[in-house]
Design a protein around this motif. Sequence first.
Motif, PDB file in Angstrom:
ATOM      1  N   SER A   7      24.976  25.164   8.004  1.00  0.00           N
ATOM      2  CA  SER A   7      26.210  25.676   7.422  1.00  0.00           C
ATOM      3  C   SER A   7      26.903  26.663   8.351  1.00  0.00           C
ATOM      4  O   SER A   7      26.361  27.728   8.670  1.00  0.00           O
ATOM      5  N   ASN A   8      28.106  26.314   8.778  1.00  0.00           N
ATOM      6  CA  ASN A   8      28.904  27.241   9.583  1.00  0.00           C
ATOM      7  C   ASN A   8      29.215  28.507   8.800  1.00  0.00           C
ATOM      8  O   ASN A   8      29.224  29.602   9.359  1.00  0.00           O
ATOM      9  N   ARG A   9      29.473  28.357   7.525  1.00  0.00           N
ATOM     10  CA  ARG A   9      29.816  29.500   6.673  1.00  0.00           C
ATOM     11  C   ARG A   9      28.642  30.486   6.604  1.00  0.00           C
ATOM     12  O   ARG A   9      28.824  31.699   6.721  1.00  0.00           O
ATOM     13  N   SER A  10      27.426  29.978   6.452  1.00  0.00           N
ATOM     14  CA  SER A  10      26.245  30.843   6.397  1.00  0.00           C
ATOM     15  C   SER A  10      26.010  31.539   7.736  1.00  0.00           C
ATOM     16  O   SER A  10      25.673  32.721   7.780  1.00  0.00           O
ATOM     17  N   ALA A  11      26.174  30.806   8.828  1.00  0.00           N
ATOM     18  CA  ALA A  11      25.984  31.387  10.152  1.00  0.00           C
ATOM     19  C   ALA A  11      27.021  32.490  10.389  1.00  0.00           C
ATOM     20  O   ALA A  11      26.676  33.579  10.874  1.00  0.00           O
ATOM     21  N   ARG A  12      28.249  32.237  10.031  1.00  0.00           N
ATOM     22  CA  ARG A  12      29.314  33.229  10.209  1.00  0.00           C
ATOM     23  C   ARG A  12      29.040  34.459   9.350  1.00  0.00           C
ATOM     24  O   ARG A  12      29.184  35.600   9.807  1.00  0.00           O
ATOM     25  N   SER A  13      28.619  34.232   8.127  1.00  0.00           N
ATOM     26  CA  SER A  13      28.307  35.338   7.224  1.00  0.00           C
ATOM     27  C   SER A  13      27.196  36.205   7.799  1.00  0.00           C
ATOM     28  O   SER A  13      27.269  37.437   7.757  1.00  0.00           O
ATOM     29  N   TRP A  14      26.164  35.566   8.364  1.00  0.00           N
ATOM     30  CA  TRP A  14      25.057  36.309   8.960  1.00  0.00           C
ATOM     31  C   TRP A  14      25.544  37.133  10.162  1.00  0.00           C
ATOM     32  O   TRP A  14      25.169  38.293  10.313  1.00  0.00           O
ATOM     33  N   LEU A  15      26.367  36.542  10.985  1.00  0.00           N
ATOM     34  CA  LEU A  15      26.880  37.256  12.159  1.00  0.00           C
ATOM     35  C   LEU A  15      27.718  38.474  11.780  1.00  0.00           C
ATOM     36  O   LEU A  15      27.702  39.489  12.476  1.00  0.00           O
ATOM     37  N   LEU A  16      28.431  38.393  10.677  1.00  0.00           N
ATOM     38  CA  LEU A  16      29.355  39.453  10.280  1.00  0.00           C
ATOM     39  C   LEU A  16      28.730  40.511   9.380  1.00  0.00           C
ATOM     40  O   LEU A  16      29.307  41.591   9.197  1.00  0.00           O
ATOM     41  N   ALA A  17      27.553  40.224   8.829  1.00  0.00           N
ATOM     42  CA  ALA A  17      26.899  41.155   7.905  1.00  0.00           C
ATOM     43  C   ALA A  17      26.031  42.152   8.667  1.00  0.00           C
ATOM     44  O   ALA A  17      25.446  41.835   9.697  1.00  0.00           O
ATOM     45  N   ARG A  18      25.941  43.358   8.152  1.00  0.00           N
ATOM     46  CA  ARG A  18      25.071  44.364   8.753  1.00  0.00           C
ATOM     47  C   ARG A  18      23.625  43.911   8.596  1.00  0.00           C
ATOM     48  O   ARG A  18      23.192  43.535   7.520  1.00  0.00           O
ATOM     49  N   ASN A  19      22.896  43.934   9.681  1.00  0.00           N
ATOM     50  CA  ASN A  19      21.494  43.511   9.700  1.00  0.00           C
ATOM     51  C   ASN A  19      20.631  44.763   9.736  1.00  0.00           C
ATOM     52  O   ASN A  19      20.772  45.602  10.635  1.00  0.00           O
ATOM     53  N   LEU A  20      19.742  44.892   8.769  1.00  0.00           N
ATOM     54  CA  LEU A  20      18.912  46.095   8.682  1.00  0.00           C
ATOM     55  C   LEU A  20      17.960  46.225   9.867  1.00  0.00           C
ATOM     56  O   LEU A  20      17.638  47.343  10.286  1.00  0.00           O
ATOM     57  N   ASP A  21      17.497  45.110  10.405  1.00  0.00           N
ATOM     58  CA  ASP A  21      16.604  45.169  11.559  1.00  0.00           C
ATOM     59  C   ASP A  21      17.315  45.702  12.799  1.00  0.00           C
ATOM     60  O   ASP A  21      16.700  46.360  13.640  1.00  0.00           O
ATOM     61  N   PHE A  22      18.587  45.405  12.930  1.00  0.00           N
ATOM     62  CA  PHE A  22      19.371  45.870  14.073  1.00  0.00           C
ATOM     63  C   PHE A  22      20.112  47.173  13.780  1.00  0.00           C
ATOM     64  O   PHE A  22      20.580  47.837  14.691  1.00  0.00           O
ATOM     65  N   ASN A  23      20.288  47.465  12.501  1.00  0.00           N
ATOM     66  CA  ASN A  23      21.146  48.567  12.072  1.00  0.00           C
ATOM     67  C   ASN A  23      22.554  48.386  12.647  1.00  0.00           C
ATOM     68  O   ASN A  23      23.204  49.335  13.088  1.00  0.00           O
ATOM     69  N   ALA A  24      22.973  47.135  12.681  1.00  0.00           N
ATOM     70  CA  ALA A  24      24.287  46.768  13.216  1.00  0.00           C
ATOM     71  C   ALA A  24      24.597  45.339  12.790  1.00  0.00           C
ATOM     72  O   ALA A  24      23.731  44.634  12.274  1.00  0.00           O
ATOM     73  N   ARG A  25      25.827  44.928  13.026  1.00  0.00           N
ATOM     74  CA  ARG A  25      26.192  43.530  12.790  1.00  0.00           C
ATOM     75  C   ARG A  25      25.867  42.742  14.057  1.00  0.00           C
ATOM     76  O   ARG A  25      26.218  43.178  15.171  1.00  0.00           O
ATOM     77  N   PRO A  26      25.213  41.587  13.923  1.00  0.00           N
ATOM     78  CA  PRO A  26      24.903  40.784  15.102  1.00  0.00           C
ATOM     79  C   PRO A  26      26.134  40.476  15.954  1.00  0.00           C
ATOM     80  O   PRO A  26      26.048  40.484  17.187  1.00  0.00           O
TER      81      PRO A  26
END
Length: 50
Positions: A7-26
Amino acid sequence: MALFGGSNRSARSWLLARNLDFNARPIDLIDSPEGLRAVCDYLEGYRVRA
C-alpha cells in the motif's frame, strides 16, 4: 513496499508519522546519508523478522 502490504498510502503514512524509535519522522531523516542509513536499517530489521 511489502512491509506495508503493498500500500502506497500506508508507506506514505509511515514516512510522515513521528516514529518513537527515531524520535522523528522518517521523511525528515532520509535527507542525510546517516538518516537514510538509519531508516533503511530499521526497515531491514522488520523485513528480516517477517
